[in-house]
Design a protein around this motif. Structure first.
Motif, PDB file in Angstrom:
ATOM      1  N   ASN A   2       0.801  -1.058   0.017  1.00  0.00           N
ATOM      2  CA  ASN A   2       0.046  -0.220   0.174  1.00  0.00           C
ATOM      3  C   ASN A   2       1.136   1.163   0.235  1.00  0.00           C
ATOM      4  N   ARG A   3      -0.031   2.686  -0.306  1.00  0.00           N
ATOM      5  CA  ARG A   3       1.126   3.474  -0.446  1.00  0.00           C
ATOM      6  C   ARG A   3       1.785   3.922   1.252  1.00  0.00           C
ATOM      7  N   THR A   4       1.750   3.270   1.989  1.00  0.00           N
ATOM      8  CA  THR A   4       2.320   3.408   3.237  1.00  0.00           C
ATOM      9  C   THR A   4       3.329   2.481   4.102  1.00  0.00           C
ATOM     10  N   GLY A   5       2.949   1.268   3.265  1.00  0.00           N
ATOM     11  CA  GLY A   5       3.913   0.471   3.587  1.00  0.00           C
ATOM     12  C   GLY A   5       5.251  -0.127   2.920  1.00  0.00           C
ATOM     13  N   GLU A   6       5.809  -1.626   3.582  1.00  0.00           N
ATOM     14  CA  GLU A   6       7.062  -1.320   2.641  1.00  0.00           C
ATOM     15  C   GLU A   6       7.013  -2.164   1.217  1.00  0.00           C
ATOM     16  N   ASP A  27       5.251   7.842   2.170  1.00  0.00           N
ATOM     17  CA  ASP A  27       5.278   8.048   3.733  1.00  0.00           C
ATOM     18  C   ASP A  27       6.897   8.519   3.736  1.00  0.00           C
ATOM     19  N   LEU A  28       7.393   8.528   2.774  1.00  0.00           N
ATOM     20  CA  LEU A  28       8.490   9.107   2.355  1.00  0.00           C
ATOM     21  C   LEU A  28       8.998   9.410   2.520  1.00  0.00           C
ATOM     22  N   ALA A  29       8.154  10.846   1.393  1.00  0.00           N
ATOM     23  CA  ALA A  29       8.407  11.965   1.190  1.00  0.00           C
ATOM     24  C   ALA A  29       8.644  12.916   2.118  1.00  0.00           C
ATOM     25  N   PRO A  30       7.846  13.353   3.195  1.00  0.00           N
ATOM     26  CA  PRO A  30       8.305  14.276   4.682  1.00  0.00           C
ATOM     27  C   PRO A  30       9.799  14.028   5.038  1.00  0.00           C
ATOM     28  N   LYS A  31      10.752  12.457   5.014  1.00  0.00           N
ATOM     29  CA  LYS A  31      11.986  12.715   5.761  1.00  0.00           C
ATOM     30  C   LYS A  31      12.680  13.449   4.391  1.00  0.00           C
ATOM     31  N   TRP A 124      21.354   9.332  -5.200  1.00  0.00           N
ATOM     32  CA  TRP A 124      20.796   7.867  -5.000  1.00  0.00           C
ATOM     33  C   TRP A 124      22.138   7.702  -2.925  1.00  0.00           C
ATOM     34  N   ARG A 125      23.365   8.586  -3.068  1.00  0.00           N
ATOM     35  CA  ARG A 125      24.099   7.799  -2.248  1.00  0.00           C
ATOM     36  C   ARG A 125      23.587   8.896  -0.679  1.00  0.00           C
ATOM     37  N   ARG A 126      23.283   9.446  -1.288  1.00  0.00           N
ATOM     38  CA  ARG A 126      22.578  10.327  -0.203  1.00  0.00           C
ATOM     39  C   ARG A 126      20.996   9.660   0.415  1.00  0.00           C
ATOM     40  N   ILE A 127      20.231   8.972  -0.340  1.00  0.00           N
ATOM     41  CA  ILE A 127      19.494   8.765   0.122  1.00  0.00           C
ATOM     42  C   ILE A 127      19.863   6.628   0.874  1.00  0.00           C
ATOM     43  N   SER A 128      20.771   7.022  -0.208  1.00  0.00           N
ATOM     44  CA  SER A 128      21.359   5.000   0.394  1.00  0.00           C
ATOM     45  C   SER A 128      21.492   4.906   1.923  1.00  0.00           C
ATOM     46  N   GLU A 129      22.272   6.543   2.204  1.00  0.00           N
ATOM     47  CA  GLU A 129      22.848   6.889   3.318  1.00  0.00           C
ATOM     48  C   GLU A 129      21.579   6.946   4.315  1.00  0.00           C
ATOM     49  N   PHE A 130      20.844   7.743   4.161  1.00  0.00           N
ATOM     50  CA  PHE A 130      18.872   7.462   5.004  1.00  0.00           C
ATOM     51  C   PHE A 130      18.492   6.490   4.945  1.00  0.00           C
ATOM     52  N   GLY A 131      18.482   5.190   3.809  1.00  0.00           N
ATOM     53  CA  GLY A 131      17.756   3.946   3.735  1.00  0.00           C
ATOM     54  C   GLY A 131      18.835   3.376   5.443  1.00  0.00           C
ATOM     55  N   GLN A 132      20.109   3.452   5.293  1.00  0.00           N
ATOM     56  CA  GLN A 132      21.031   2.841   5.855  1.00  0.00           C
ATOM     57  C   GLN A 132      20.413   2.959   7.498  1.00  0.00           C
ATOM     58  N   THR A 133      20.359   4.718   7.710  1.00  0.00           N
ATOM     59  CA  THR A 133      19.796   4.939   8.793  1.00  0.00           C
ATOM     60  C   THR A 133      18.344   4.891   9.965  1.00  0.00           C
ATOM     61  N   GLU A 134      17.596   4.549   8.827  1.00  0.00           N
ATOM     62  CA  GLU A 134      16.233   4.490   9.051  1.00  0.00           C
ATOM     63  C   GLU A 134      15.955   3.059   8.914  1.00  0.00           C
ATOM     64  N   ARG A 135      16.442   2.022   7.703  1.00  0.00           N
ATOM     65  CA  ARG A 135      16.439   1.021   8.619  1.00  0.00           C
ATOM     66  C   ARG A 135      14.786   0.858   7.028  1.00  0.00           C
ATOM     67  N   VAL A 136      15.389   1.367   5.844  1.00  0.00           N
ATOM     68  CA  VAL A 136      14.641   1.085   4.844  1.00  0.00           C
ATOM     69  C   VAL A 136      15.358  -0.221   4.735  1.00  0.00           C
ATOM     70  N   PRO A 137      13.881  -1.066   3.799  1.00  0.00           N
ATOM     71  CA  PRO A 137      14.143  -2.359   3.176  1.00  0.00           C
ATOM     72  C   PRO A 137      14.606  -2.704   1.573  1.00  0.00           C
ATOM     73  N   LEU A 138      15.445  -3.267   1.954  1.00  0.00           N
ATOM     74  CA  LEU A 138      16.209  -3.313   0.553  1.00  0.00           C
ATOM     75  C   LEU A 138      15.357  -2.905  -0.977  1.00  0.00           C
ATOM     76  N   ALA A 139      13.875  -4.058  -0.898  1.00  0.00           N
ATOM     77  CA  ALA A 139      13.677  -4.356  -1.770  1.00  0.00           C
ATOM     78  C   ALA A 139      12.910  -2.477  -1.899  1.00  0.00           C
TER      79      ALA A 139
END
Length: 440
Positions: A2-6, A27-31, A124-139
């Motif tokens: 869904n629009r807020t799920g992973e 839900d990632l847009a504001p961040k 992509w580099r900055r989003i990757s850093e964000f993803g690791q910090t926020e534990r965003v799923p790989l998919a």
């Protein structure tokens, strides 16, 4: 999803861009938006570090558009995460403008495309850093990466559209300047040298010392002809009432010109100083006229310099006709057939100034026949046959008459063809007295 799920790995899309944006987690847009300013600064800095042409201080219109373009690219990406169906045409104008500015700067589109790729890597580099910090799923991160590069392709396409539009407009303006330059060079004399230099610079056309003009004409069976692709140094007007080309390097440019002008009748004027371009056109255009009337043989490309004596003789046809009428007036009392024979004999005698046997050999008749005709000419013309000035006029009149008769037959009696030799010493175009067997 869904629009807020992973997004699970098994749900990664094998679908078009429209569906791709639908699957981004809103839900990632504001961040992302909270970090947009820092990302924009990083992008601009890295673009300047890696592209020398963009390394100057970003100021003026170019600087404003680059900075605004980076900021808008980031915010538009985030906006689309929230609402994939939002209208994007107005926002695309900025990226078309970036493409147009590259044309104005005289650059290819490669640099801007490189800047887009650099921006995508930074994002992509900055989003990757964000993803690791926020534990965003790989998919989810894979889906965002695909969206980033699809988005960069879209921005590149908008800039390509702007670049192509500006190029077409620039080419049109350049062509108009070149046409105006051609009109100035071929128009009435008296243009100011400074005005010519300024127009030539605006037309990106280095002023040469020597030029020649090629006069063109569509053949009667060729009304619709494609515009030939010619060297950029060649000025051309193919749409006017008197189409022509102006060449700056004839030895090089004429080589391939005949092949590229398929369907056109062409007359090549002589090489002249730049200030005399109008005269080269005049002679070339006069050659076209003589081709039309049959005086000069029709070929795909005719060299005017091979027909200078013909141009001289027929420069004023009415005057030439008056000369013929007055000079050959003694023949008027003869029948047309007798006049023809007398003109042939006079021509052979004036050209060779030989004895009766020599003239007879030239005409392929018996020497006694020539002696008889020469006696008739003595009776008709009297002392004029021994007056150098009168003989000169006769030579001109006889040759001009052959030209005016409209025949383009060549004779090789002197071992040469064309009309470039000394008056009265060659077989010109239009000679009607071919040395075949004739009766007296």
């Amino acid at each position: 999803m869904n629009r807020t799920g992973e997004v699970r790995a098994s749900e990664l899309p094998l679908i078009g861009n429209a569906d791709l944006w639908e699957q981004l987690p809103a839900d990632l847009a504001p961040k992302f938006r909270a970090r947009a300013g820092d990302v924009a600064v990083d992008m601009v800095r890295e673009i300047q570090d890696q592209i020398a042409e963009y390394s100057q201080k970003l100021e003026g219109m170019f600087g404003q558009v680059v900075v605004e373009g980076v900021e808008q690219a980031i915010h538009q990406f985030i906006d689309r995460m929230v609402d994939p169906t939002a209208q994007r045409e107005d926002r695309a104008k900025l990226f078309r403008l970036l493409g147009k500015l590259e044309v104005s700067a005289g650059r290819s589109l490669d640099l801007l495309q490189t800047a887009y790729r650099i921006g995508a890597r930074v994002a992509w580099r900055r989003i990757s850093e964000f993803g690791q910090t926020e534990r965003v799923p790989l998919a989810t991160m894979c889906l965002i990466a695909e969206a980033i590069f699809a988005y960069i392709d879209e921005l590149s396409l908008r800039s390509m559209e702007g670049y192509a539009e500006a190029q077409a407009r620039h080419a049109g303006a350049l062509q108009r300047r070149r046409k105006r330059l051609l009109e100035l060079l071929l128009g009435e004399p008296g243009y100011h040298p400074n005005a010519l230099a300024e127009l030539a610079e605006a037309a990106h056309w280095p002023l040469p010392d020597k030029v020649l003009v090629v006069a063109l004409e569509r053949r009667t069976d060729q009304h619709q002809l494609p515009i030939p692709v010619l060297h950029e140094d060649i000025l051309m007007d193919l749409e006017g009432s008197e189409p022509c080309l102006l060449l700056t390097d004839p030895e090089r440019q004429l080589v391939a010109l005949e092949q590229k002008l398929g369907g056109w009748r062409a007359a090549v004027g002589p090489v002249v100083p730049l200030a005399s371009a109008r005269q080269s056109l005049h002679w070339a255009r006069r050659t076209i006229t003589l081709i039309q009337s049959g005086v000069i043989a029709d070929r795909p490309m005719v060299d005017t310099t091979e027909h200078l004596s013909t141009l001289l003789l027929l420069g004023d046809e009415e005057l030439v006709r008056e000369l013929v009428k007055r000079t050959l007036a003694p023949l008027e009392g003869l029948t047309p057939k007798q006049q023809q024979r007398m003109r042939e004999t006079m021509t052979a005698w004036v050209e060779t100034r030989g004895s009766a046997p020599e003239v007879a050999s030239s005409l392929a008749v018996h020497p006694q026949t020539v002696r008889y005709r020469l006696r008739q000419l003595e009776e008709l013309f009297g002392a004029k046959l021994h007056d150098p000035d009168a003989l000169f006029d006769m030579g001109i009149a006889l040759r001009a008459l052959r030209l005016l008769n409209g025949s383009t037959e060549r004779t090789e009696r002197t071992g040469r063809t064309g009309s470039t030799g000394r008056l009265g010493r060659e077989a010109p175009p239009g000679f009607t007295g071919s040395p075949g067997a004739r009766s007296a």
